[in-house]
Design an enzyme around this catalytic site. Structure first.
Site, PDB file in Angstrom:
ATOM      1  N   HIS A   1     -30.197  -4.141 -37.148  1.00  0.00           N
ATOM      2  CA  HIS A   1     -30.242  -2.549 -37.892  1.00  0.00           C
ATOM      3  C   HIS A   1     -29.638  -1.504 -37.921  1.00  0.00           C
ATOM      4  O   HIS A   1     -28.791  -0.719 -37.652  1.00  0.00           O
ATOM      5  CB  HIS A   1     -31.764  -2.913 -38.303  1.00  0.00           C
ATOM      6  CG  HIS A   1     -32.432  -2.686 -37.171  1.00  0.00           C
ATOM      7  ND1 HIS A   1     -32.609  -3.667 -36.237  1.00  0.00           N
ATOM      8  CD2 HIS A   1     -33.060  -1.225 -36.853  1.00  0.00           C
ATOM      9  CE1 HIS A   1     -33.634  -3.795 -35.359  1.00  0.00           C
ATOM     10  NE2 HIS A   1     -33.530  -2.262 -35.373  1.00  0.00           N
ATOM     11  N   ARG A   2     -29.960  -1.796 -36.276  1.00  0.00           N
ATOM     12  CA  ARG A   2     -29.207  -0.371 -35.098  1.00  0.00           C
ATOM     13  C   ARG A   2     -27.641  -0.502 -34.646  1.00  0.00           C
ATOM     14  O   ARG A   2     -27.171   0.350 -35.140  1.00  0.00           O
ATOM     15  CB  ARG A   2     -30.282  -0.486 -33.709  1.00  0.00           C
ATOM     16  CG  ARG A   2     -29.909   1.036 -33.417  1.00  0.00           C
ATOM     17  CD  ARG A   2     -30.265   0.698 -31.612  1.00  0.00           C
ATOM     18  NE  ARG A   2     -31.639   1.061 -32.206  1.00  0.00           N
ATOM     19  CZ  ARG A   2     -33.322   0.052 -31.897  1.00  0.00           C
ATOM     20  NH1 ARG A   2     -32.280  -0.665 -31.372  1.00  0.00           N
ATOM     21  NH2 ARG A   2     -34.184   0.688 -32.316  1.00  0.00           N
TER      22      ARG A   2
ATOM     23  N   LYS B   1     -27.655 -10.478 -31.217  1.00  0.00           N
ATOM     24  CA  LYS B   1     -27.568  -9.332 -31.874  1.00  0.00           C
ATOM     25  C   LYS B   1     -27.238  -8.058 -32.364  1.00  0.00           C
ATOM     26  O   LYS B   1     -27.624  -7.472 -34.058  1.00  0.00           O
ATOM     27  CB  LYS B   1     -29.357  -8.662 -30.723  1.00  0.00           C
ATOM     28  CG  LYS B   1     -30.591  -7.711 -31.435  1.00  0.00           C
ATOM     29  CD  LYS B   1     -30.886  -7.075 -29.893  1.00  0.00           C
ATOM     30  CE  LYS B   1     -32.340  -6.234 -31.277  1.00  0.00           C
ATOM     31  NZ  LYS B   1     -33.215  -5.682 -29.887  1.00  0.00           N
TER      32      LYS B   1
ATOM     33  N   ASP C   1     -34.151   6.810 -35.303  1.00  0.00           N
ATOM     34  CA  ASP C   1     -36.316   6.072 -35.250  1.00  0.00           C
ATOM     35  C   ASP C   1     -35.785   4.980 -35.979  1.00  0.00           C
ATOM     36  O   ASP C   1     -34.952   5.137 -37.309  1.00  0.00           O
ATOM     37  CB  ASP C   1     -36.622   7.303 -36.381  1.00  0.00           C
ATOM     38  CG  ASP C   1     -38.194   6.797 -35.717  1.00  0.00           C
ATOM     39  OD1 ASP C   1     -38.579   6.076 -34.893  1.00  0.00           O
ATOM     40  OD2 ASP C   1     -38.620   7.606 -36.564  1.00  0.00           O
TER      41      ASP C   1
END
Length: 192
Positions: A177-178, A172, A69
């Site tokens: 963050h992922r 990216k 999430d």
């Protein structure tokens, strides 16, 4: 090659993560395990939502899995939209509507600092584990770029001249963050 389910219906996320995990892991999507229902996401934190989704898959499909999430947290808006990032402007989950609402709320705000935060919950392979990734940045005044998804056209990471939407997938993945959270997941899985 190990098989593990990534508990998501978002093909963009599957592609991003698969790029980071190949060739050691075969990532199964929810479709691959014949899970076609919407996963529950009723908690009020990123951590609890990630765990809820992963537990649902493990309990109903008996497949080791990880679920994430993620949320965009804007400091001047008391960390909104946060856990509600995907449905910030309503249950239709429209990226355009979400960006429009955020830009409207920031119209007269000088402090544009924000961060993307991602939590990955891993279950079914020993003890439950949580992995966090954070990327600091700022919200642009207008959209730039056509790549990515979600808030990517209005988020520019610190020390970058490009928004996420202006970057290639490889650019990216090098700093998202992922990617940070998945990197921690990969490190952990490599030690099992």
């Amino acid at each position: 090659m190990r098989k593990i389910c990534f508990a998501t219906n978002n093909q963009h996320k599957v592609t991003e993560v698969w790029q980071l995990l190949k060739p050691d892991f075969l990532i199964l999507s929810l479709k691959d395990i014949q899970c076609f229902e919407e996963l529950p996401e009723t908690k009020d934190t990123l951590e609890a939502n990630a765990l809820q989704k992963a537990e649902y898959v493990l309990n109903n499909y008996k497949t080791p899995c990880f679920a994430d999430d993620s949320g965009l947290e804007v400091y001047a808006l008391n960390n909104e939209p946060g856990v509600y990032s995907a449905r910030y402007a309503g249950l239709q989950r429209s990226s355009d509507d979400n960006m429009n609402l955020l830009l409207e709320k920031l119209k007269n705000v000088k402090d544009r600092r924000a961060r993307f935060r991602s939590i990955i919950a891993l279950i079914g392979l020993g003890e439950t584990q949580l992995f966090e990734g954070i990327i600091e940045g700022e919200i642009m005044y207008e959209r730039k770029g056509t790549g990515g998804f979600g808030y990517d056209p209005i988020f520019k990471p610190l020390h970058s001249t490009k928004t996420f939407a202006e970057m290639t997938l490889e650019e990216k993945n090098a700093l998202s963050h992922r990617a940070i959270a998945v990197g921690k997941l990969v490190d952990y899985l490599g030690k099992l």
